[in-house]
Scaffold this motif. Structure first.
Motif, PDB file in Angstrom:
ATOM      1  N   CYS A  39      49.479  27.194  31.963  1.00 15.91           N
ATOM      2  CA  CYS A  39      49.659  28.113  30.596  1.00 15.91           C
ATOM      3  C   CYS A  39      49.493  26.966  28.905  1.00 15.91           C
ATOM      4  O   CYS A  39      50.189  25.919  29.161  1.00 15.91           O
ATOM      5  N   HIS A  54      50.467  28.148  26.472  1.00 19.13           N
ATOM      6  CA  HIS A  54      50.864  28.172  25.769  1.00 19.13           C
ATOM      7  C   HIS A  54      52.190  27.141  25.474  1.00 19.13           C
ATOM      8  O   HIS A  54      52.190  25.315  25.158  1.00 19.13           O
ATOM      9  N   VAL A  55      52.992  26.930  26.872  1.00 23.03           N
ATOM     10  CA  VAL A  55      54.078  25.902  26.887  1.00 23.03           C
ATOM     11  C   VAL A  55      53.565  25.612  28.588  1.00 23.03           C
ATOM     12  O   VAL A  55      55.106  24.681  28.955  1.00 23.03           O
ATOM     13  N   GLY A  56      53.071  25.474  29.069  1.00 23.23           N
ATOM     14  CA  GLY A  56      52.448  24.837  30.563  1.00 23.23           C
ATOM     15  C   GLY A  56      53.626  25.282  31.716  1.00 23.23           C
ATOM     16  O   GLY A  56      53.349  25.024  33.031  1.00 23.23           O
ATOM     17  N   CYS A  57      54.013  26.586  31.699  1.00 21.24           N
ATOM     18  CA  CYS A  57      54.157  27.731  33.169  1.00 21.24           C
ATOM     19  C   CYS A  57      53.326  27.765  33.702  1.00 21.24           C
ATOM     20  O   CYS A  57      52.211  27.614  33.231  1.00 21.24           O
ATOM     21  N   CYS A  94      50.969  35.360  32.193  1.00 19.86           N
ATOM     22  CA  CYS A  94      51.924  34.114  32.481  1.00 19.86           C
ATOM     23  C   CYS A  94      52.806  34.614  32.532  1.00 19.86           C
ATOM     24  O   CYS A  94      53.918  35.629  32.013  1.00 19.86           O
ATOM     25  N   CYS A 114      55.999  32.834  31.503  1.00 21.83           N
ATOM     26  CA  CYS A 114      56.828  32.890  30.365  1.00 21.83           C
ATOM     27  C   CYS A 114      56.859  33.806  29.654  1.00 21.83           C
ATOM     28  O   CYS A 114      58.062  33.793  29.471  1.00 21.83           O
ATOM     29  N   HIS A 115      56.251  34.076  29.094  1.00 24.32           N
ATOM     30  CA  HIS A 115      56.033  34.554  27.933  1.00 24.32           C
ATOM     31  C   HIS A 115      55.012  35.688  27.317  1.00 24.32           C
ATOM     32  O   HIS A 115      54.784  36.270  26.789  1.00 24.32           O
ATOM     33  N   GLN A 116      54.381  35.588  28.609  1.00 21.05           N
ATOM     34  CA  GLN A 116      53.432  36.871  28.891  1.00 21.05           C
ATOM     35  C   GLN A 116      52.221  37.165  28.038  1.00 21.05           C
ATOM     36  O   GLN A 116      52.031  37.726  27.425  1.00 21.05           O
ATOM     37  N   SER A 117      51.867  35.790  28.014  1.00 21.12           N
ATOM     38  CA  SER A 117      50.427  35.203  28.054  1.00 21.12           C
ATOM     39  C   SER A 117      49.789  36.237  28.717  1.00 21.12           C
ATOM     40  O   SER A 117      49.252  35.759  30.302  1.00 21.12           O
ATOM     41  N   PRO A 134      51.657  34.420  23.048  1.00 25.95           N
ATOM     42  CA  PRO A 134      51.501  33.946  22.720  1.00 25.95           C
ATOM     43  C   PRO A 134      50.608  32.304  22.262  1.00 25.95           C
ATOM     44  O   PRO A 134      50.522  31.925  20.992  1.00 25.95           O
TER      45      PRO A 134
HETATM   46  S1  FES Z   1      54.504  29.889  28.980  1.00 29.22           S
HETATM   47 FE1  FES Z   1      52.355  30.333  29.111  1.00 29.22          FE
HETATM   48  S2  FES Z   1      53.115  32.555  27.629  1.00 29.22           S
HETATM   49 FE2  FES Z   1      54.378  30.856  27.059  1.00 29.22          FE
END
Ligand code: FES
Length: 357
Positions: free
Chosen positions: A283, A285-288, A302, A304-307, A321
């Motif tokens: 991802c 965003h922060v790599g999930c 994703c 983790c934070h629904q991107s 995000p």
């Molecule tokens: S790591 Fe994917 S939305 Fe935050």
């Protein structure tokens, strides 16, 4: 001798001092009082007390050694190296040693404290009467005195060996708590995410790397990828990398097949093969790991934070995000019909960061 009397509801008997119910089952007992106090060996024999002191100190010393071993293991063993371990399969020696040494460090502090309490700390029985929660000023003062008397009785000042080793054990135990936090912050990422195992310098001799199904590591033919299916993919040869875990974390790819007309962006169509497209799984965003593919809407989610990324629009972010689309891997097929990478990623995978360049 049996005496009968009334006690609450129903008839009861007093049988040799016990209150006995209708069924003959005792309901109350006379207070039997405390059994005679038996002194511990260390209370009456100074040599036994000295021996107990040495045993306690040895346990705290073992804790210190385990903590030092933790520090050595942290620096001496790379996390990504794997070795075969009975009953577990493959494991990182670093993780095994960190876990074992941390457990030993905690265990020996606990064992030392318990042994200390059982052999050398005061062995008096205390009866505390119930009283209002707030104690009087005199009682509080008395408590403070009792506390300091307890400290004296615990002989902490008279037993400098225990004091020093306990201080060392507890003081050093902070290191395993702090070290992973500090160590886990670095090193700075630098160019790490700009290169992956899909890059040309890792290609098998004379040909491009095949896309391998994860975790079986089997190559994939284009006609195996049906519309709506999704594959988790890694580059050929990644198991032989020097640090396979690190490389897999960067090179993971999702492979999907859409109807070619559903792909709205020309570049996405051109970089795919007959509607089969491959995107980085990391991802932005922060790599999930982006792990959820909605077959009907062609959205990648994703967890983790629904991107949410729209595969039909070259994995553009449509919710959440993340700020950048997932990087696409350019693919094709080789002479035998297996899917291969045409080149590495054109941009760094994973989250944005200040050193990205
Ligand atoms: S790591 Fe994917 S939305 Fe935050």
């Amino acid at each position: 001798m049996t005496d009968s009397t009334e006690f609450g509801k129903g008839a009861v008997r007093l049988d040799q001092g016990h209150v006995v119910g209708d069924g003959g089952i005792p309901e109350r007992f006379q207070n039997p009082g405390l059994p005679p106090h038996v002194h511990r060996l260390a209370d009456v024999d100074p040599r036994a007390a000295k021996r107990a002191e040495r045993q306690v100190a040895t346990l705290f010393l073992l804790s210190i050694l385990a903590t030092l071993a933790f520090v050595v293991a942290y620096f001496a063993f790379p996390v990504s190296k794997l070795v075969p371990v009975p009953f577990i399969g493959q494991a990182s020696p670093s993780h095994l040693l960190l876990g074992l040494t941390l457990a030993a460090s905690l265990f020996f502090i606990g064992a030392g404290a318990v042994h200390w309490a059982k052999t050398l700390m005061p062995d008096t029985e205390v009866v505390e009467q119930r009283h209002p929660l707030r104690s009087s000023a005199e009682e509080r003062e008395a408590f403070t005195e009792t506390l300091s008397a307890g400290g004296d009785a615990a002989q902490i000042n008279r037993r400098p060996l225990i004091k020093a080793t306990l201080g060392g054990a507890l003081g050093l135990f902070a290191i395993p708590l702090v070290l992973p936090v500090i160590g886990g912050l670095g090193p700075l990422p630098g160019n790490a995410l700009s290169t992956t195992f899909w890059d040309e310098n890792h290609w098998p001799k004379g040909r491009r790397p095949r896309l391998m199904r994860d975790p079986e590591m089997l190559p994939i033919k284009a006609d195996e990828v049906t519309i709506g299916s999704v594959f988790h993919v890694l580059p050929e040869g990644i198991d032989k990398a020097e640090h396979p875990l690190d490389e897999k974390g960067k090179a993971a790819v999702l492979l999907m097949r859409l109807n070619p007309e559903d792909l709205k962006v020309k570049k996405a169509r051109d970089w795919g093969y007959q509607g089969i497209v491959a995107y980085s799984k990391i991802c932005t965003h922060v790599g999930c790991p982006v792990g959820l593919y909605e077959q009907q809407t062609h959205h990648l989610l994703c967890p983790c934070h629904q991107s949410t990324f729209d595969v039909t629009q070259d994995c553009k972010v449509i919710f959440g995000p993340a700020h950048r689309p997932l990087p696409q891997l350019k693919i094709n097929v080789d002479d035998e019909g297996y899917l291969v990478a045409e080149s590495g990623f054109a941009e760094a995978v994973g989250p944005s960061f200040w050193e990205r360049g």
